[in-house]
Motif scaffolding. Sequence first.
Motif, PDB file in Angstrom:
ATOM      1  N   LEU A 168       0.835  -1.197   0.000  1.00  0.00           N
ATOM      2  CA  LEU A 168       0.000   0.000   0.000  1.00  0.00           C
ATOM      3  C   LEU A 168       0.873   1.251   0.000  1.00  0.00           C
ATOM      4  CD1 LEU A 168      -2.625  -1.174   2.667  1.00  0.00           C
ATOM      5  CD2 LEU A 168      -2.714  -1.426   0.174  1.00  0.00           C
ATOM      6  N   ASP A 169       0.741   2.038  -1.078  1.00  0.00           N
ATOM      7  CA  ASP A 169       1.580   3.222  -1.258  1.00  0.00           C
ATOM      8  C   ASP A 169       0.785   4.482  -0.908  1.00  0.00           C
ATOM      9  OD1 ASP A 169       3.423   5.095  -1.934  1.00  0.00           O
ATOM     10  OD2 ASP A 169       3.702   4.428  -4.003  1.00  0.00           O
ATOM     11  N   GLU A 170       0.952   4.974   0.287  1.00  0.00           N
ATOM     12  CA  GLU A 170       0.249   6.166   0.784  1.00  0.00           C
ATOM     13  C   GLU A 170      -1.219   6.149   0.386  1.00  0.00           C
ATOM     14  OE1 GLU A 170       2.223   9.679   1.345  1.00  0.00           O
ATOM     15  OE2 GLU A 170       4.132   9.082   0.480  1.00  0.00           O
ATOM     16  N   PRO A 171      -1.947   5.090   0.700  1.00  0.00           N
ATOM     17  CA  PRO A 171      -3.308   4.969   0.187  1.00  0.00           C
ATOM     18  C   PRO A 171      -4.287   5.975   0.789  1.00  0.00           C
ATOM     19  CG  PRO A 171      -2.894   3.250   1.797  1.00  0.00           C
ATOM     20  CD  PRO A 171      -1.587   3.973   1.586  1.00  0.00           C
ATOM     21  N   PHE A 172      -3.914   6.619   1.901  1.00  0.00           N
ATOM     22  CA  PHE A 172      -4.862   7.534   2.548  1.00  0.00           C
ATOM     23  C   PHE A 172      -4.501   8.997   2.339  1.00  0.00           C
ATOM     24  CE2 PHE A 172      -4.966   3.961   5.928  1.00  0.00           C
ATOM     25  CZ  PHE A 172      -5.733   3.161   5.089  1.00  0.00           C
ATOM     26  N   SER A 173      -3.462   9.254   1.519  1.00  0.00           N
ATOM     27  CA  SER A 173      -2.916  10.610   1.487  1.00  0.00           C
ATOM     28  C   SER A 173      -3.913  11.650   0.966  1.00  0.00           C
ATOM     29  CB  SER A 173      -1.636  10.644   0.652  1.00  0.00           C
ATOM     30  OG  SER A 173      -1.921  10.260  -0.660  1.00  0.00           O
ATOM     31  N   ALA A 174      -4.866  11.227   0.120  1.00  0.00           N
ATOM     32  CA  ALA A 174      -5.788  12.226  -0.432  1.00  0.00           C
ATOM     33  C   ALA A 174      -7.060  12.367   0.417  1.00  0.00           C
ATOM     34  CB  ALA A 174      -6.148  11.844  -1.863  1.00  0.00           C
ATOM     35  N   LEU A 175      -7.123  11.673   1.541  1.00  0.00           N
ATOM     36  CA  LEU A 175      -8.369  11.658   2.310  1.00  0.00           C
ATOM     37  C   LEU A 175      -8.299  12.575   3.530  1.00  0.00           C
ATOM     38  CD1 LEU A 175      -8.875   7.787   2.258  1.00  0.00           C
ATOM     39  CD2 LEU A 175      -9.501   9.488   0.531  1.00  0.00           C
ATOM     40  N   ASP A 176      -9.480  12.993   4.022  1.00  0.00           N
ATOM     41  CA  ASP A 176      -9.446  13.841   5.212  1.00  0.00           C
ATOM     42  C   ASP A 176      -9.188  12.995   6.462  1.00  0.00           C
ATOM     43  OD1 ASP A 176     -11.895  12.922   6.366  1.00  0.00           O
ATOM     44  OD2 ASP A 176     -12.961  14.167   4.917  1.00  0.00           O
ATOM     45  N   GLU A 177      -8.862  13.676   7.555  1.00  0.00           N
ATOM     46  CA  GLU A 177      -8.352  12.983   8.740  1.00  0.00           C
ATOM     47  C   GLU A 177      -9.382  12.003   9.326  1.00  0.00           C
ATOM     48  OE1 GLU A 177      -5.377  12.649   9.686  1.00  0.00           O
ATOM     49  OE2 GLU A 177      -5.878  11.565  11.525  1.00  0.00           O
ATOM     50  N   ALA A 178     -10.652  12.373   9.328  1.00  0.00           N
ATOM     51  CA  ALA A 178     -11.664  11.485   9.929  1.00  0.00           C
ATOM     52  C   ALA A 178     -11.725  10.168   9.164  1.00  0.00           C
ATOM     53  CB  ALA A 178     -13.023  12.176   9.923  1.00  0.00           C
ATOM     54  N   LEU A 179     -11.707  10.271   7.848  1.00  0.00           N
ATOM     55  CA  LEU A 179     -11.771   9.084   7.005  1.00  0.00           C
ATOM     56  C   LEU A 179     -10.495   8.251   7.144  1.00  0.00           C
ATOM     57  CD1 LEU A 179     -13.754   7.879   5.092  1.00  0.00           C
ATOM     58  CD2 LEU A 179     -12.770   9.205   3.232  1.00  0.00           C
ATOM     59  N   ARG A 180      -9.375   8.937   7.246  1.00  0.00           N
ATOM     60  CA  ARG A 180      -8.101   8.244   7.456  1.00  0.00           C
ATOM     61  C   ARG A 180      -8.156   7.405   8.721  1.00  0.00           C
ATOM     62  NH1 ARG A 180      -2.664  10.977   6.629  1.00  0.00           N
ATOM     63  NH2 ARG A 180      -2.733  11.572   4.488  1.00  0.00           N
ATOM     64  N   GLN A 181      -8.699   8.005   9.778  1.00  0.00           N
ATOM     65  CA  GLN A 181      -8.764   7.282  11.055  1.00  0.00           C
ATOM     66  C   GLN A 181      -9.582   6.016  10.916  1.00  0.00           C
ATOM     67  OE1 GLN A 181     -10.125   9.637  14.333  1.00  0.00           O
ATOM     68  NE2 GLN A 181      -8.339  10.962  14.258  1.00  0.00           N
ATOM     69  N   ASP A 182     -10.735   6.128  10.254  1.00  0.00           N
ATOM     70  CA  ASP A 182     -11.599   4.946  10.072  1.00  0.00           C
ATOM     71  C   ASP A 182     -10.865   3.872   9.280  1.00  0.00           C
ATOM     72  OD1 ASP A 182     -13.509   6.289  11.374  1.00  0.00           O
ATOM     73  OD2 ASP A 182     -14.733   6.758   9.601  1.00  0.00           O
ATOM     74  N   LEU A 183     -10.207   4.286   8.200  1.00  0.00           N
ATOM     75  CA  LEU A 183      -9.556   3.305   7.334  1.00  0.00           C
ATOM     76  C   LEU A 183      -8.340   2.676   7.996  1.00  0.00           C
ATOM     77  CD1 LEU A 183      -9.982   4.865   3.788  1.00  0.00           C
ATOM     78  CD2 LEU A 183     -11.045   2.813   4.676  1.00  0.00           C
ATOM     79  N   ARG A 184      -7.615   3.471   8.797  1.00  0.00           N
ATOM     80  CA  ARG A 184      -6.484   2.904   9.539  1.00  0.00           C
ATOM     81  C   ARG A 184      -6.975   1.824  10.498  1.00  0.00           C
ATOM     82  NH1 ARG A 184      -4.816   8.482  11.194  1.00  0.00           N
ATOM     83  NH2 ARG A 184      -3.512   9.231   9.487  1.00  0.00           N
ATOM     84  N   ALA A 185      -8.074   2.118  11.198  1.00  0.00           N
ATOM     85  CA  ALA A 185      -8.610   1.146  12.162  1.00  0.00           C
ATOM     86  C   ALA A 185      -9.040  -0.121  11.417  1.00  0.00           C
ATOM     87  CB  ALA A 185      -9.785   1.756  12.913  1.00  0.00           C
ATOM     88  N   LEU A 186      -9.692   0.056  10.276  1.00  0.00           N
ATOM     89  CA  LEU A 186     -10.149  -1.092   9.486  1.00  0.00           C
ATOM     90  C   LEU A 186      -8.959  -1.927   8.999  1.00  0.00           C
ATOM     91  CD1 LEU A 186     -12.441  -2.606   8.128  1.00  0.00           C
ATOM     92  CD2 LEU A 186     -12.432  -0.912   6.296  1.00  0.00           C
ATOM     93  N   LEU A 187      -7.927  -1.228   8.558  1.00  0.00           N
ATOM     94  CA  LEU A 187      -6.737  -1.930   8.057  1.00  0.00           C
ATOM     95  C   LEU A 187      -6.059  -2.720   9.183  1.00  0.00           C
ATOM     96  CD1 LEU A 187      -5.241  -2.093   5.361  1.00  0.00           C
ATOM     97  CD2 LEU A 187      -3.690  -0.343   6.208  1.00  0.00           C
ATOM     98  N   ASN A 188      -5.987  -2.105  10.354  1.00  0.00           N
ATOM     99  CA  ASN A 188      -5.427  -2.786  11.519  1.00  0.00           C
ATOM    100  C   ASN A 188      -6.216  -4.056  11.841  1.00  0.00           C
ATOM    101  OD1 ASN A 188      -3.132  -2.050  13.006  1.00  0.00           O
ATOM    102  ND2 ASN A 188      -4.057  -0.058  13.436  1.00  0.00           N
ATOM    103  N   ASP A 189      -7.555  -3.941  11.842  1.00  0.00           N
ATOM    104  CA  ASP A 189      -8.409  -5.103  12.147  1.00  0.00           C
ATOM    105  C   ASP A 189      -8.190  -6.203  11.113  1.00  0.00           C
ATOM    106  OD1 ASP A 189      -9.399  -3.707  14.240  1.00  0.00           O
ATOM    107  OD2 ASP A 189     -11.318  -3.201  13.303  1.00  0.00           O
TER     108      ASP A 189
END
Length: 375
Positions: A168-189
């Motif tokens: 995964l190459d900076e997959p969240f870089s274009a997203l806002d912080e709230a969405l980044r947080q959700d996706l990081r948590a999902l990726l961790n799970d």
Amino acid sequence: MPSTQQSSGGAADVLEASFRLAKGTFVLELDLAAEPGITVLFGPSGSGKSLTLRAIAGMVEPDAGRIAVDGAAVFDRAAGISVPPHRRGFGYAGQRPALFPHLTVRQNVAFGLRDHSRADRDAVTSALLARFGLAGFEQRRVGSLSGGQAQRVALARALAPGHRVLLLDEPFSALDEALRQDLRALLNDLARERELVIIFVTHDLREAHLLADRLAVLDGGRVLQAGPRDAVFRAPSNRRVAELLGAVNVFPATVIRRDDSTLVFTAGGWEGLAASWSGDPVPGQAVDVMIRPERVVMRRGAPTVNALPARIVREFDYGNSRVLHFEPDGAGPRLVVELASRPYDVLDVRSRKSWTLELPPEDLHVMPALARAAR
Ligand SMILES: Nc1ncnc2c1ncn2[C@@H]1O[C@H](COP(=O)(O)OP(=O)(O)OP(=O)(O)O)[C@@H](O)[C@H]1O
């Protein structure tokens, strides 16, 4: 405890990449291993992060070296092996989602499942769409999606074929912080549930800290240090790594003496005691010493060890914390101290500028000075 080791601490490496790749004047000489969990590849712009992922994925071919999964080569220059990208068994997602514009959301996610039975394909696709919050969007053309929705489709698609290795190459870089947080948590799970081996590229230090099980610090086409996240943050191998990881208190010193558990150094005449070091520092050696700004203790009375009388010369208010710049009264380093707002008030720092700083030995980390480091 001296922090000289960078052991992986458990799981076996699944992915091993050791190769050389020259692009124009840039030379990537990579040595990287990844085990189940999230390995963050962190480095400044132009350090070779994207090139590394593209080489592992098979989109660009190294000039020499080997890339293997569970010991089996997907690339081996000497043996003439170069498995094409779609046969390597890796999921890949980049900064901007590369989706098929003429297909729907469901068709995009199902794309890698063409060999599966229809029932299987439908079940896997529906489960992933639900997991990524895309239920209800199945029939939408991807061109009508927001950036965040499209990136979720790209991640779901990378995961759909059941690949164990995700790049995964900076997959969240274009997203806002709230969405980044959700996706990081999902990726961790997902990483935990599926025992995925994820290499996640970022140049965002906070993101690196939030996601990494293991951290590899890349600079100028080389991995400067790799290991469990906290070990790398706590015990960088040299000043360059420390600074890339956001260290602000790094000062030069000379080793006076050392035993098994402590090291005494002098920094411009100020003697300090440290309990953590990289390498094998010897008396007389030039070193750099690091302490994190939140680990420095401000005292009214004199501490028994590593006391540094100093005064505040600059102060920055970040709302929930204060950053204080200290100048030593006599010999010793200038230091930056970070203090949460509440202790700032309790200690009445506002009306008092002269303090005795305490630098706990376990928080002082000693590194070989760069000019003499083996690089
Ligand atoms: N096709 C190419 N031809 C020449 N040079 C290239 C090519 N691809 C990459 N490079 C060079 O390789 C270096 C590393 O690039 P890369 O994109 O891997 O860096 P990065 O760490 O991902 O940076 P960023 O965080 O800015 O994306 C850069 O100096 C870049 O200019």
